[in-house]
Design a protein around this motif. Sequence first.
Motif, mmCIF file in Angstrom:
data_model
loop_
_atom_site.group_PDB
_atom_site.id
_atom_site.type_symbol
_atom_site.label_atom_id
_atom_site.label_comp_id
_atom_site.label_asym_id
_atom_site.label_seq_id
_atom_site.Cartn_x
_atom_site.Cartn_y
_atom_site.Cartn_z
ATOM 1 N N TYR A 1 0.832 -1.209 0.000
ATOM 2 C CA TYR A 1 0.000 0.000 0.000
ATOM 3 C C TYR A 1 0.868 1.262 0.000
ATOM 4 C CZ TYR A 1 -4.044 2.925 1.152
ATOM 5 O OH TYR A 1 -5.037 3.864 1.127
ATOM 6 N N THR B 1 -1.334 3.523 -7.561
ATOM 7 C CA THR B 1 -2.673 3.611 -8.157
ATOM 8 C C THR B 1 -3.476 2.333 -7.970
ATOM 9 O OG1 THR B 1 -1.873 2.866 -10.323
ATOM 10 C CG2 THR B 1 -1.829 5.240 -9.880
ATOM 11 N N HIS B 2 -2.887 1.376 -7.272
ATOM 12 C CA HIS B 2 -3.540 0.067 -7.103
ATOM 13 C C HIS B 2 -4.621 0.141 -6.034
ATOM 14 C CE1 HIS B 2 -3.753 -4.319 -7.344
ATOM 15 N NE2 HIS B 2 -3.843 -4.334 -6.020
ATOM 16 N N ARG B 3 -5.746 -0.498 -6.306
ATOM 17 C CA ARG B 3 -6.815 -0.616 -5.307
ATOM 18 C C ARG B 3 -6.831 -2.062 -4.804
ATOM 19 N NH1 ARG B 3 -10.244 3.391 -4.396
ATOM 20 N NH2 ARG B 3 -10.009 5.263 -5.668
ATOM 21 N N THR C 1 -10.223 -6.125 -0.045
ATOM 22 C CA THR C 1 -10.414 -5.749 1.360
ATOM 23 C C THR C 1 -11.350 -6.727 2.046
ATOM 24 O OG1 THR C 1 -10.114 -3.409 0.794
ATOM 25 C CG2 THR C 1 -11.176 -3.894 2.899
ATOM 26 N N ARG D 1 -14.124 3.551 1.154
ATOM 27 C CA ARG D 1 -13.793 4.067 -0.181
ATOM 28 C C ARG D 1 -13.393 5.534 -0.145
ATOM 29 N NH1 ARG D 1 -18.674 1.119 -1.516
ATOM 30 N NH2 ARG D 1 -18.114 -0.917 -2.388
ATOM 31 N N TYR E 1 -9.474 5.019 1.802
ATOM 32 C CA TYR E 1 -8.439 4.059 1.400
ATOM 33 C C TYR E 1 -8.619 3.644 -0.054
ATOM 34 C CZ TYR E 1 -7.631 3.545 6.425
ATOM 35 O OH TYR E 1 -7.348 3.782 7.744
ATOM 36 N N ARG E 2 -7.559 3.102 -0.617
ATOM 37 C CA ARG E 2 -7.603 2.596 -1.984
ATOM 38 C C ARG E 2 -8.116 1.160 -1.960
ATOM 39 N NH1 ARG E 2 -2.395 4.446 -1.904
ATOM 40 N NH2 ARG E 2 -1.539 2.416 -2.582
ATOM 41 N N ALA F 1 -10.661 -1.852 -3.331
ATOM 42 C CA ALA F 1 -11.186 -2.216 -4.645
ATOM 43 C C ALA F 1 -12.629 -1.751 -4.775
ATOM 44 C CB ALA F 1 -11.087 -3.720 -4.841
ATOM 45 N N GLU F 2 -12.937 -1.085 -5.870
ATOM 46 C CA GLU F 2 -14.289 -0.570 -6.088
ATOM 47 C C GLU F 2 -15.122 -1.464 -6.987
ATOM 48 O OE1 GLU F 2 -13.831 3.376 -7.562
ATOM 49 O OE2 GLU F 2 -13.575 4.242 -5.560
ATOM 50 N N GLY G 1 -8.474 -7.069 -6.746
ATOM 51 C CA GLY G 1 -8.175 -5.648 -6.746
ATOM 52 C C GLY G 1 -7.875 -5.190 -8.154
#
Length: 372
Positions: free
Chosen positions: A139, A146-148, A151, A226, A229-230, A232-233, A371
Amino acid sequence: MGLTSNKMLVLAVLSAVLLFAGTVWLWPRMARRSWPAVAGRIGLLLGTQLALFAAVGLAANQAFGFYASWADLFGQEKDQGVVVDHAPGGGPLEVVGSRRVPGAGGALPRAGGRVQQVDIVGRTTDIATPAYVYLPPEYFQPRYRTHRFPTAVVLTGYPGTASALVEKLHYPRTALELARAGRAEPMILVMLRPTVAPPRDTECVDIPGGPQTESFFAKDLPDALRTHYRVAEKPGGLGIIGNSTGGYCALKIALHHPGVYAAGAGLSAYYKAPADATTGDLFQGDKALRNRADLWWYLAHMPAPDTSLLVSSSKLGETNYRDTLEFIERVKDTGRTRISSIILESGGHNFNTWRREIPAALEWMSGRLGGH
């Protein structure tokens, strides 16, 4: 001295030892049949046993994290955790502390990750709760900027303490070691109690006229994460895992909200919300709400969700063994919801058993989250 402090435990152990020694030393002097001598013997025996029970109880509480404070132990914790915001212009998540990963972290975040202590406020439910967030080393590394990250929300049992997930069950250390060994992807862990309205055990139910706990976990918590933190969306980036009460909550929330949680793992879980002095009346006579919280009913009457579930039990030592086998078969019968299991030969409903299951459970979770 706090309930969980080492000083309190040492004091209790010393008291038990001194009272035992005093009983042995004074017993000959109190061997007479007079009332004062009898009363003295009773007092010494009672004091020694009380001190011994106190020492064992404090040690067990430190090992298993049943109660966080004296107020928690005696049911005097009245704070319902309802907050609108921390400060003007503040967000739904505020970091209040940061430290290394216990037992495995390096001095620098990019080498050993970090465990942050946070306060989370639900924008729609007005529920506020503390939590711990584990951020993997990646992280903080430039190539991942730019990585998500996938979680996992991690829940304790009831009453439980969030710190026990870090200090006793070693979730951050386990996730870090699995990633280093190439057995799991680097992931963010969000660790908290399912009891977001202490001292009441809400069983992760939206209680009519009360705490909207399920909505907090289904909407407010993911939204808060969201914003800060980065995480995953995309669909499939969020999972949920817990033990005992937290395990029931994890399975239920994954079943009810497959569009939010791609996977749910229940370690030593049960499959129907209890009704007792700690829960109160969760459903207020609402039969539909009661049925929805019953995982047996849900599997039989609702469309099978597209999600992955993991359950665990032990052939010897766990009371949920037969229910777990039946739950596996019922999920398999749905034809759509995927089910996996961890079945130990023996192991009780305790931290030692869950520590044996957590590495496999996190590896399983990593394989079902993504992710980008």
